[in-house]
Write a protein that holds these residues in place. Structure first.
Motif, PDB file in Angstrom:
ATOM      1  N   LYS A   1       0.824  -1.214   0.000  1.00 27.66           N
ATOM      2  CA  LYS A   1       0.000   0.000   0.000  1.00 27.66           C
ATOM      3  C   LYS A   1       0.856   1.261   0.000  1.00 27.66           C
ATOM      4  O   LYS A   1       0.433   2.312  -0.455  1.00 27.66           O
TER       5      LYS A   1
ATOM      6  N   ASP B   1      -5.051  -5.660  -0.404  1.00 31.50           N
ATOM      7  CA  ASP B   1      -5.445  -5.214   0.934  1.00 31.50           C
ATOM      8  C   ASP B   1      -6.923  -5.583   1.122  1.00 31.50           C
ATOM      9  O   ASP B   1      -7.754  -5.318   0.232  1.00 31.50           O
ATOM     10  N   SER B   2      -7.253  -6.211   2.246  1.00 34.62           N
ATOM     11  CA  SER B   2      -8.588  -6.827   2.383  1.00 34.62           C
ATOM     12  C   SER B   2      -9.720  -5.797   2.258  1.00 34.62           C
ATOM     13  O   SER B   2     -10.753  -6.075   1.638  1.00 34.62           O
ATOM     14  N   GLU B   3      -9.501  -4.589   2.814  1.00 37.33           N
ATOM     15  CA  GLU B   3     -10.561  -3.563   2.765  1.00 37.33           C
ATOM     16  C   GLU B   3     -10.803  -3.110   1.332  1.00 37.33           C
ATOM     17  O   GLU B   3     -11.938  -2.926   0.898  1.00 37.33           O
TER      18      GLU B   3
ATOM     19  N   ASN C   1      -2.190   2.409   9.838  1.00 34.67           N
ATOM     20  CA  ASN C   1      -2.562   1.499   8.747  1.00 34.67           C
ATOM     21  C   ASN C   1      -3.888   1.948   8.123  1.00 34.67           C
ATOM     22  O   ASN C   1      -4.024   1.995   6.900  1.00 34.67           O
ATOM     23  N   LYS C   2      -4.853   2.293   8.974  1.00 35.35           N
ATOM     24  CA  LYS C   2      -6.148   2.729   8.427  1.00 35.35           C
ATOM     25  C   LYS C   2      -5.981   4.048   7.676  1.00 35.35           C
ATOM     26  O   LYS C   2      -6.615   4.282   6.653  1.00 35.35           O
TER      27      LYS C   2
ATOM     28  N   GLU D   1      -4.558   3.430   4.440  1.00 34.19           N
ATOM     29  CA  GLU D   1      -5.597   2.816   3.598  1.00 34.19           C
ATOM     30  C   GLU D   1      -6.589   3.849   3.053  1.00 34.19           C
ATOM     31  O   GLU D   1      -7.147   3.660   1.972  1.00 34.19           O
TER      32      GLU D   1
HETATM   33 MG    MG Z   1      -5.945  -3.727   5.277  1.00 35.01          MG
END
Ligand code: MG
Ligand code: NAD
Length: 406
Positions: A133, A158-160, A237-238, A241
């Protein structure tokens, strides 16, 4: 079809290879050939096992001495007539990213290191299964520009972002067919980016100031590399993201809302203008988004992804994040709205601060302070090109190293 994995010995790299092992393939799943692997120096034994198992044409390691160690441990492999070329350094990493036989490059290295090889892979029109990311954060504007020019497809790992991509796919295709961006197409009200809240979700600021490295490495739901695990504890991290989503989906930052969801079952969602919310659910296991990205645009059966049983689910809870207890998230959201070189600086300062925290040089709450002080000294550049990004990264590292040394 052939793939290349940059960072094959890490958490994402290992899970990618786990999916690809022939005995793990579901009946009917296409076989993907591993043509190139790149890894760092920290786990050459694993890299050598991966080479014996997958017989890639090309491998890259950081230095000449890493290449010598790897060659020595592969003596029997080479004696039996197997051919794997081993290259070194940035040149080797770029050769893996641009290998002519490869269609998809899984970018699973950590940090800014991923920027150049990802851009080079895009220039050769490859599909990017994007885990790294930090590349999108530091150089998102450039990634989009080059991807459009060279017809390269970016599929998030990235899962989101995988969840948002899956929820949005019909809208993305419609917008593309109309020659519009998702924002211009006007169907999306906002992206709902979920996050577990990390190990310190309920901790006070005072308790966080005393948090140890081992406290911060205890992620409640996910098992990941050290850097992203610390980023999950600070909620950087968020924040990263949010910036990643801003570029991946070309959506302005104010339309991206972070929602804390401690169970990590709803991996993210999209709210459409008619009020409908569409999301993607699954157990917290990265093999699901990796599998999706590897086979996209096909939906292929998976023998490795663990199944979620809705009737066994108990609580699914959602709450707002605390921006005061998690200043890294607040800073990243602010930076996400700028579209300038600040995101690159935020990323570099964060990499230095996290590294210093892991080494015990600074405290947990010093991470945010280091980034804030670096950002406030930066003179942002709009629409940064590669030279500006490399310079902003270099400057921010130098600045934050000087700050953590005080
Ligand atoms: Mg993630
Ligand atoms: P990790 O630390 O487990 O693995 C990093 C990999 O990069 C290792 O294989 C390492 O050897 C390799 N590497 C280091 N230096 C290198 C060099 N000079 N040349 C080539 N390879 C080098 O990290 P991870 O947790 O797998 O994360 C990888 C990326 O994916 C990060 O950007 C992270 O944010 C993102 N991501 C990870 C997860 C996860 O569940 N782990 C989830 C979402 C996104």
């Amino acid at each position: 079809m052939a793939i290349s994995i940059l960072g094959s010995t890490g958490s994402i790299g290992r899970q990618t290879l786990d999916i690809l092992q022939s005995e793990h393939l579901a009946p009917g799943a296409p076989v993907l050939k591993v043509a190139a692997l790149a890894a760092g120096a920290s786990n050459l034994d694993l890299l050598s096992q991966q080479i014996v198992q997958f017989e890639p044409e090309l491998v890259a390691v950081p230095s000449d001495s890493d290449r010598e160690s790897l060659r020595a441990s592969l003596a029997d492999y080479f004696k039996s007539g197997k051919k794997t070329e081993i290259l070194v350094g940035e040149e080797g990493l770029i050769a893996c990213a641009t290998h002519p036989a490869v269609k998809t490059v899984v970018t699973a290295v950590v940090g800014f290191l991923g920027v150049k090889p990802t851009l080079e892979a895009i220039k050769t029109g490859k599909t990017i299964a994007l885990a790294n990311k930090e590349t999108m954060v530091a150089a998102g504007h450039l990634v989009n520009e080059l991807a459009a020019k060279h017809g390269s497809k970016i599929v998030p790992v990235d899962s989101e972002h995988s969840a948002i991509y899956q929820s949005l796919e019909a809208s993305i295709l419609k917008a593309q067919a109309a020659g519009k961006s998702l924002e211009q197409a006007g169907e999306v009200e906002k992206l709902l980016l979920t996050g577990s809240g990390g190990p310190f979700r309920t901790w006070s600021e005072e308790a966080m100031a005393r948090a140890t490295v081992s406290d911060a490495l205890k992620h409640p739901n996910w098992s990941m590399g050290a850097k992203i695990t610390i980023d999950s504890a600070t909620l950087m991290n968020k924040g990263l993201e949010v910036i990643e989503a801003r570029w991946l989906f070309s959506i302005p930052a104010h339309k991206i809302e972070v929602v804390i969801h401690p169970q990590s079952i709803l991996h993210s969602a999209v709210e459409f203008v008619d009020g409908s919310i569409v999301g993607q659910l699954g157990l917290p296991d990265m093999r699901l988004p990796i599998h999706f990205a590897l086979y996209h645009p096909q939906r292929v059966p998976s023998a490795r992804v663990p199944r979620l049983s809705l009737s066994e689910l108990k609580d699914l809870t959602f709450e707002k994040p605390s921006f005061s207890r998690f200043p890294c998230l607040a800073m990243a959201q602010e930076v996400a709205a700028t579209d300038d070189s600040s995101a690159c600086v935020l990323n570099a300062a964060n990499e230095i601060a996290v590294d210093s925290f892991l080494k015990g040089t600074i405290t947990f709450t010093d991470i945010a302070r280091t980034i804030e002080r670096t950002l406030s000294a930066h003179k942002p550049i709009k629409a940064p090109q590669l030279g500006d990004i490399l310079e902003a990264d270099r400057w921010a590292r130098e600045k934050s190293v000087s700050l953590v040394a005080v």
